[in-house]
Scaffold this motif. Sequence first.
Motif, PDB file in Angstrom:
ATOM      1  N   ARG A  40       0.719  -1.244   0.055  1.00  0.00           N
ATOM      2  CA  ARG A  40      -0.018   0.120  -0.034  1.00  0.00           C
ATOM      3  C   ARG A  40       0.780   1.222   0.022  1.00  0.00           C
ATOM      4  NH1 ARG A  40      -3.011  -3.437   3.407  1.00  0.00           N
ATOM      5  NH2 ARG A  40      -2.252  -2.565   5.247  1.00  0.00           N
ATOM      6  N   ASP A  41       2.038   1.181   0.531  1.00  0.00           N
ATOM      7  CA  ASP A  41       3.201   2.368   0.586  1.00  0.00           C
ATOM      8  C   ASP A  41       3.335   2.541  -0.948  1.00  0.00           C
ATOM      9  OD1 ASP A  41       2.917   2.637   3.213  1.00  0.00           O
ATOM     10  OD2 ASP A  41       4.905   1.793   3.608  1.00  0.00           O
ATOM     11  N   ARG A  42       3.777   1.492  -1.538  1.00  0.00           N
ATOM     12  CA  ARG A  42       4.127   1.490  -2.924  1.00  0.00           C
ATOM     13  C   ARG A  42       2.864   2.292  -3.888  1.00  0.00           C
ATOM     14  NH1 ARG A  42       6.294  -3.579  -2.190  1.00  0.00           N
ATOM     15  NH2 ARG A  42       8.454  -3.746  -2.223  1.00  0.00           N
ATOM     16  N   ILE A  43       1.799   1.795  -3.615  1.00  0.00           N
ATOM     17  CA  ILE A  43       0.491   2.595  -4.103  1.00  0.00           C
ATOM     18  C   ILE A  43       0.364   3.783  -3.859  1.00  0.00           C
ATOM     19  CG2 ILE A  43      -1.883   2.476  -4.548  1.00  0.00           C
ATOM     20  CD1 ILE A  43      -1.675  -0.652  -4.134  1.00  0.00           C
ATOM     21  N   ALA A  44       0.295   4.190  -2.762  1.00  0.00           N
ATOM     22  CA  ALA A  44       0.627   5.660  -2.269  1.00  0.00           C
ATOM     23  C   ALA A  44       1.525   6.476  -2.889  1.00  0.00           C
ATOM     24  CB  ALA A  44       0.493   5.624  -0.797  1.00  0.00           C
ATOM     25  N   THR A  45       2.893   6.248  -2.979  1.00  0.00           N
ATOM     26  CA  THR A  45       3.651   6.821  -3.714  1.00  0.00           C
ATOM     27  C   THR A  45       3.298   6.729  -5.165  1.00  0.00           C
ATOM     28  OG1 THR A  45       5.305   5.624  -2.073  1.00  0.00           O
ATOM     29  CG2 THR A  45       6.204   6.883  -3.925  1.00  0.00           C
ATOM     30  N   ALA A  46       2.815   6.048  -5.665  1.00  0.00           N
ATOM     31  CA  ALA A  46       2.466   5.965  -7.056  1.00  0.00           C
ATOM     32  C   ALA A  46       1.324   7.333  -7.657  1.00  0.00           C
ATOM     33  CB  ALA A  46       2.098   4.788  -7.635  1.00  0.00           C
ATOM     34  N   LEU A  47       0.551   7.386  -6.516  1.00  0.00           N
ATOM     35  CA  LEU A  47      -0.600   8.350  -6.986  1.00  0.00           C
ATOM     36  C   LEU A  47      -0.652   9.779  -5.990  1.00  0.00           C
ATOM     37  CD1 LEU A  47      -3.128   8.779  -4.353  1.00  0.00           C
ATOM     38  CD2 LEU A  47      -3.237   6.139  -4.735  1.00  0.00           C
ATOM     39  N   GLY A 157      -1.502   1.746 -13.011  1.00  0.00           N
ATOM     40  CA  GLY A 157      -0.845   1.090 -11.966  1.00  0.00           C
ATOM     41  C   GLY A 157       0.147  -0.045 -12.981  1.00  0.00           C
ATOM     42  N   ALA A 158      -0.326  -0.653 -13.948  1.00  0.00           N
ATOM     43  CA  ALA A 158       0.570  -1.261 -14.735  1.00  0.00           C
ATOM     44  C   ALA A 158       1.717  -0.559 -15.416  1.00  0.00           C
ATOM     45  CB  ALA A 158      -0.022  -2.070 -15.871  1.00  0.00           C
ATOM     46  N   LEU A 159       1.544   0.860 -15.295  1.00  0.00           N
ATOM     47  CA  LEU A 159       2.686   1.707 -15.849  1.00  0.00           C
ATOM     48  C   LEU A 159       3.527   2.213 -14.723  1.00  0.00           C
ATOM     49  CD1 LEU A 159       0.818   3.778 -18.509  1.00  0.00           C
ATOM     50  CD2 LEU A 159       2.405   2.359 -19.024  1.00  0.00           C
ATOM     51  N   ARG A 160       3.040   2.526 -13.438  1.00  0.00           N
ATOM     52  CA  ARG A 160       3.698   3.435 -12.564  1.00  0.00           C
ATOM     53  C   ARG A 160       3.881   2.564 -11.281  1.00  0.00           C
ATOM     54  NH1 ARG A 160       4.644   8.792 -13.960  1.00  0.00           N
ATOM     55  NH2 ARG A 160       4.754   8.834 -16.247  1.00  0.00           N
ATOM     56  N   LEU A 161       3.386   1.533 -11.213  1.00  0.00           N
ATOM     57  CA  LEU A 161       3.619   0.703  -9.682  1.00  0.00           C
ATOM     58  C   LEU A 161       4.858  -0.167  -9.807  1.00  0.00           C
ATOM     59  CD1 LEU A 161      -0.137  -0.563  -8.694  1.00  0.00           C
ATOM     60  CD2 LEU A 161       1.323   1.272  -7.814  1.00  0.00           C
ATOM     61  N   THR A 162       5.183  -0.535  -8.658  1.00  0.00           N
ATOM     62  CA  THR A 162       6.602  -1.215  -8.448  1.00  0.00           C
ATOM     63  C   THR A 162       6.361  -2.497  -7.749  1.00  0.00           C
ATOM     64  OG1 THR A 162       7.233   0.113  -6.593  1.00  0.00           O
ATOM     65  CG2 THR A 162       8.082   0.509  -8.735  1.00  0.00           C
TER      66      THR A 162
END
Length: 248
Positions: A40-47, A157-162
């Motif tokens: 969830r930290d990765r998702i928050a960092t992406a958005l 998400g498929a472009l910017r998540l990790t």
Amino acid sequence: MDLLAVALLGFFTAGYFALAGADLGLGLLLPFLGRDRADRDRIATALAPYFLGSEVWLVAAAGVCIGCFPALEGELFTELLPVLVLLLAGWVVRDAGLWWRVHGGGAPDVLICAGSWALVAAWGWAVAELLDATGAVRVATIAGTVLLFAAHGLGYGALRLTGEPYRRARQLAGSRGGGQTFALTGTVLAALPLLAGAGLPLRENAAQGPVLGLLVPALTAFVPVLVAAQWWLWRALRDPSRRTPFFF
């Protein structure tokens, strides 16, 4: 001048749906893509770097509506009052969840997800109202809008998540990959408010006198600045290592 005002309203609204649809879609999918705190930290960092920039487009659209079409704005806000209440509630809850992530715990993530669902449902409701949809068609319109936002968030998400969230988003985005999915859903999302508002009597309710003569040139001059800033933000943060974890 009134035609240019209509074009500006459509441009800002379409831009908001295409851009904010990415972070709202990720918010919808937060519990599915983020199975633990690290995910969830990765998702928050992406958005996180984009959501305030996306909201500028909505503020600009609201400014055009209020300034250039004051009579119609009053009628619409009265007719869509329940939708606006849900919209504002979702907006406050989602943004509060993002800002409060700095304090840790799971509650902010619940707020992000719940607020995103409320916001997207409110937009679906607004589209249904503008299209005069009733009964099963209204429900299908709202559900279809939610699914469209989710698909757009998935492509983003498929472009910017990790990490694991990226792997899950990539699998769900399908064989076309994140780029094609994101472009397709973004185009459809941008067209959605234009289709819903096509029947509104905008030109007939445009402001008279010097109002348009002052507002429209100022807003038109603002367009290249907004587009350039959005493009710079998108390009500057392509590399995940350059994204600051603002909210944790």
